[in-house]
Design an enzyme around this catalytic site. Structure first.
Site, PDB file in Angstrom:
ATOM      1  NE  ARG A 136      -7.385   4.477   4.673  1.00  0.00           N
ATOM      2  CZ  ARG A 136      -6.524   4.818   5.635  1.00  0.00           C
ATOM      3  NH1 ARG A 136      -6.934   4.995   6.855  1.00  0.00           N
ATOM      4  NH2 ARG A 136      -5.253   5.007   5.351  1.00  0.00           N
ATOM      5  NE  ARG A 179      -0.726  11.010  10.119  1.00  0.00           N
ATOM      6  CZ  ARG A 179      -1.076   9.959   9.379  1.00  0.00           C
ATOM      7  NH1 ARG A 179      -2.313   9.494   9.435  1.00  0.00           N
ATOM      8  NH2 ARG A 179      -0.203   9.378   8.576  1.00  0.00           N
ATOM      9  CE  LYS A 225      -1.849   1.717   3.974  1.00  0.00           C
ATOM     10  NZ  LYS A 225      -1.715   3.167   4.224  1.00  0.00           N
ATOM     11  CG  ASN A 226       2.054   2.900   3.555  1.00  0.00           C
ATOM     12  OD1 ASN A 226       0.909   3.234   3.231  1.00  0.00           O
ATOM     13  ND2 ASN A 226       2.388   2.675   4.816  1.00  0.00           N
ATOM     14  CB  CYS A 231      -4.925   6.684  10.536  1.00  0.00           C
ATOM     15  SG  CYS A 231      -5.355   5.255   9.536  1.00  0.00           S
ATOM     16  CG  ASP A 260       2.195   1.580   9.719  1.00  0.00           C
ATOM     17  OD1 ASP A 260       1.801   2.433  10.533  1.00  0.00           O
ATOM     18  OD2 ASP A 260       2.624   1.870   8.587  1.00  0.00           O
TER      19      ASP A 260
HETATM   20  N1  EPU Z   1       6.408  14.395  11.375  1.00  0.00           N
HETATM   21  C1  EPU Z   1       6.710  15.692  11.682  1.00  0.00           C
HETATM   22  N2  EPU Z   1       6.745  16.596  10.653  1.00  0.00           N
HETATM   23  C2  EPU Z   1       6.521  16.244   9.355  1.00  0.00           C
HETATM   24  C3  EPU Z   1       6.209  14.903   9.058  1.00  0.00           C
HETATM   25  C4  EPU Z   1       6.165  13.989  10.105  1.00  0.00           C
HETATM   26  O1  EPU Z   1       6.921  16.048  12.839  1.00  0.00           O
HETATM   27  O2  EPU Z   1       6.579  17.127   8.478  1.00  0.00           O
HETATM   28  C5  EPU Z   1       6.366  13.392  12.467  1.00  0.00           C
HETATM   29  C6  EPU Z   1       4.977  12.765  12.624  1.00  0.00           C
HETATM   30  O3  EPU Z   1       4.139  13.557  13.438  1.00  0.00           O
HETATM   31  C7  EPU Z   1       5.323  11.419  13.233  1.00  0.00           C
HETATM   32  C8  EPU Z   1       6.668  11.067  12.592  1.00  0.00           C
HETATM   33  O4  EPU Z   1       7.196  12.304  12.102  1.00  0.00           O
HETATM   34  O5  EPU Z   1       5.493  11.566  14.617  1.00  0.00           O
HETATM   35  C9  EPU Z   1       6.597  10.086  11.448  1.00  0.00           C
HETATM   36  O6  EPU Z   1       5.671  10.528  10.483  1.00  0.00           O
HETATM   37  P1  EPU Z   1       5.806  10.168   8.935  1.00  0.00           P
HETATM   38  O7  EPU Z   1       5.862  11.413   8.165  1.00  0.00           O
HETATM   39  O8  EPU Z   1       6.899   9.159   8.770  1.00  0.00           O
HETATM   40  O9  EPU Z   1       4.413   9.453   8.672  1.00  0.00           O
HETATM   41  P2  EPU Z   1       3.498   9.550   7.368  1.00  0.00           P
HETATM   42  O10 EPU Z   1       4.343   9.735   6.179  1.00  0.00           O
HETATM   43  O11 EPU Z   1       2.379  10.477   7.611  1.00  0.00           O
HETATM   44  C10 EPU Z   1       3.671   7.005   6.834  1.00  0.00           C
HETATM   45  C11 EPU Z   1       2.716   5.869   6.604  1.00  0.00           C
HETATM   46  C12 EPU Z   1       2.059   5.493   7.911  1.00  0.00           C
HETATM   47  C13 EPU Z   1       3.134   5.109   8.943  1.00  0.00           C
HETATM   48  C14 EPU Z   1       4.183   6.226   9.063  1.00  0.00           C
HETATM   49  C15 EPU Z   1       5.366   5.834   9.925  1.00  0.00           C
HETATM   50  C16 EPU Z   1       2.021   6.233   4.341  1.00  0.00           C
HETATM   51  C17 EPU Z   1       0.944   6.652   3.413  1.00  0.00           C
HETATM   52  N3  EPU Z   1       1.724   6.296   5.643  1.00  0.00           N
HETATM   53  O12 EPU Z   1       2.906   8.081   7.352  1.00  0.00           O
HETATM   54  O13 EPU Z   1       1.293   4.332   7.615  1.00  0.00           O
HETATM   55  O14 EPU Z   1       2.553   4.893  10.199  1.00  0.00           O
HETATM   56  O15 EPU Z   1       4.685   6.580   7.758  1.00  0.00           O
HETATM   57  O16 EPU Z   1       5.984   4.705   9.426  1.00  0.00           O
HETATM   58  O17 EPU Z   1       3.097   5.835   3.929  1.00  0.00           O
HETATM   59  C18 EPU Z   1      -0.511   2.845   7.777  1.00  0.00           C
HETATM   60  O18 EPU Z   1      -0.145   2.322   6.719  1.00  0.00           O
HETATM   61  O19 EPU Z   1      -1.372   2.335   8.537  1.00  0.00           O
HETATM   62  C19 EPU Z   1       0.069   4.126   8.193  1.00  0.00           C
HETATM   63  C20 EPU Z   1      -0.511   4.920   9.044  1.00  0.00           C
END
Ligand code: EPU
Length: 429
Positions: A398, A122, A22-23, A117, A306
């Protein structure tokens, strides 16, 4: 309302094929916007998040064709729209990748802040820091993130203060066509980051170092198109590994990359699973007792956040006290109350959950509040005695392709059922 009904307590036996990740898929779909040609993408998972991302791409003007069950062809050459559709974007986190892709292609983007989610705040400050380093101006105004670089982006060095999957993807997308060299320091190293880099390179980009501490992107003039196959889903595989560990039995997961599962395998073996690598398959067996364990989530190659809800569900069945520390998200224990309805004993204090293993769970009506929370409830329900009814399954769908059919294939008692709406007082009168 549609629910999953699960008759638990049966060990699982057989084979489960693992779908595309998915990701990775949700990063590769917006990347197709950068391709000045046709790209064919194989092993695309059939899940709601992929459908949503493809709908956004189509709304922007791209042509998307389904060639077979899991292969699509995208032609985004005629896209001119830089404003992403509000209603679709608000429903999915990965929609923010259209900011990087549009900035790269058009020098401008208007995308609403992404949904997804609910794990607490975020932010996207690291994404914005990256766009600004490449020469864009970014403001959040009128319900949209508005980014612009009228003279185009230029390669630069970006250091991420937080290891972020999303910021890494977005900066890679923005940098791929920017003249000069972009050096991305402290990036995420997840398998889906490497997969995105491989996709971009297959289309003609020059991205090196994905999966290490520094990614170097030399901007190219054009991406020309090609064929690419998405990697298997690490978390889907991990979820079924957790399910077999919880229920007992023996299941072979087909089409996986065992290396991506090392962190999950190590922890499940500590808990009592036996795991054997068989080429691109993984045999998971559990015949003995479950043992307590401590788990700390971390960016890859650490134990994935995850998988935190699913492993917590397994540990609630193990005798003894387990401590789980969530170090990625501020608030990822919202599902814990639902597990306690099934008899689990869990105390949450901030980012730490203390699980007193009860050895046994019993079926109950429960609600899936997000994707992996839903997966954890399925794991718990498969091991529980009695019937569990899980609602909120749109979250599960999803991210998991044909979960019900795959579990039925290994002997699980699970079905998707229409639950009649409650009778209203008006209709009784
Ligand atoms: N963060 C910041 N600033 C930013 C971006 C992130 O402080 O600009 C913080 C977030 O608040 C969090 C940490 O950094 O504490 C990690 O966030 P990240 O950006 O890595 O998460 P994401 O890109 O929003 C993706 C996956 C999530 C998974 C996370 C962590 C996708 C579409 N989503 O989210 O997957 O939990 O990385 O590995 O790739 C899932 O598949 O169920 C899911 C939620």
């Amino acid at each position: 309302m549609v629910v999953y009904e699960v008759w638990g307590g049966q060990p699982l036996y057989g084979e489960i094929p693992i779908s595309g990740a998915k990701n990775a898929a949700v990063a590769i779909i917006p990347a197709a916007l950068l391709v000045d040609g046709v790209c064919r993408i194989e092993n695309m998972p059939k899940i709601r998040d992929v459908t949503l991302m493809l709908e956004i791409l189509q709304e922007l003007g791209a042509r998307v064709r389904l060639l077979d069950d899991t292969t699509i062809e995208i032609d985004a050459r005629h896209v001119r729209n830089i404003k992403a559709p509000y209603d679709l974007v608000r429903r999915i986190r990965a929609s923010c990748y259209f900011i990087g892709a549009m900035l790269s292609r058009f020098g401008a983007a208007q995308v609403p802040p992404p949904g997804g989610c609910d794990f607490g705040v975020r932010p996207i400050d690291q994404h914005i820091k990256g766009f600004e380093a490449l020469g864009a101006t970014v403001e959040v105004k009128g319900g949209f993130v508005r980014a612009s670089a009228p003279n185009g982006l230029v390669g630069s060095t970006v250091y991420l203060d937080v290891v972020s999957v999303g910021a890494t993807v977005n900066i890679m997308l923005a940098a791929v066509l920017a003249p000069g060299m972009t050096v991305l320091e402290n990036p995420a190293k997840e398998p889906h980051i490497v997969d995105l880099a491989n996709f971009l390179n297959a289309m003609g980009a020059d991205v090196k170092g994905a999966g290490t501490d520094v990614i170097k992107i030399r901007g190219v003039q054009q991406l020309t198109g090609g064929v690419y196959s998405i990697i298997p889903d690490q978390i889907e595989a991990g979820t079924y590994m957790a399910a077999v560990t919880a229920t007992g039995g023996e299941v072979v997961l087909k089409s996986v990359i065992p290396k991506h599962l090392d962190g999950i395998s190590a922890k499940l073996m500590e808990i009592g699973a036996e795991i054997e690598e068989q080429g691109d398959a993984l045999l998971v067996r559990r015949t003995g007792k479950l043992h307590r364990a401590n788990v700390k989530t971390q960016p890859y190659p650490g134990f994935p956040t995850d998988m935190q809800p699913q492993i917590l569900a397994v540990l609630s069945l193990a005798k003894g006290t387990s401590v789980i520390t969530e170090s990625v998200w501020d608030n990822r224990y919202r599902y814990v109350d639902e597990l306690t309805h099934m008899g689990a004993q869990i105390q949450v204090d901030g980012k730490v959950a203390v699980v007193e293993g009860v050895g046994h769970l019993s079926g109950a009506p429960v609600h899936a509040c997000d994707l992996r929370a839903g997966a954890a409830l399925v794991v718990a329900a498969l091991a529980a005695t009695g019937v569990t009814e899980i609602d909120g399954i749109h979250h599960i769908e999803r991210g998991y392709e044909n979960m019900v059919e795959k579990l039925q294939g290994v002997g699980a008692g699970i079905a998707r059922r229409e639950r009649p709406s409650p009778v209203s007082l008006k209709s009784v009168r």
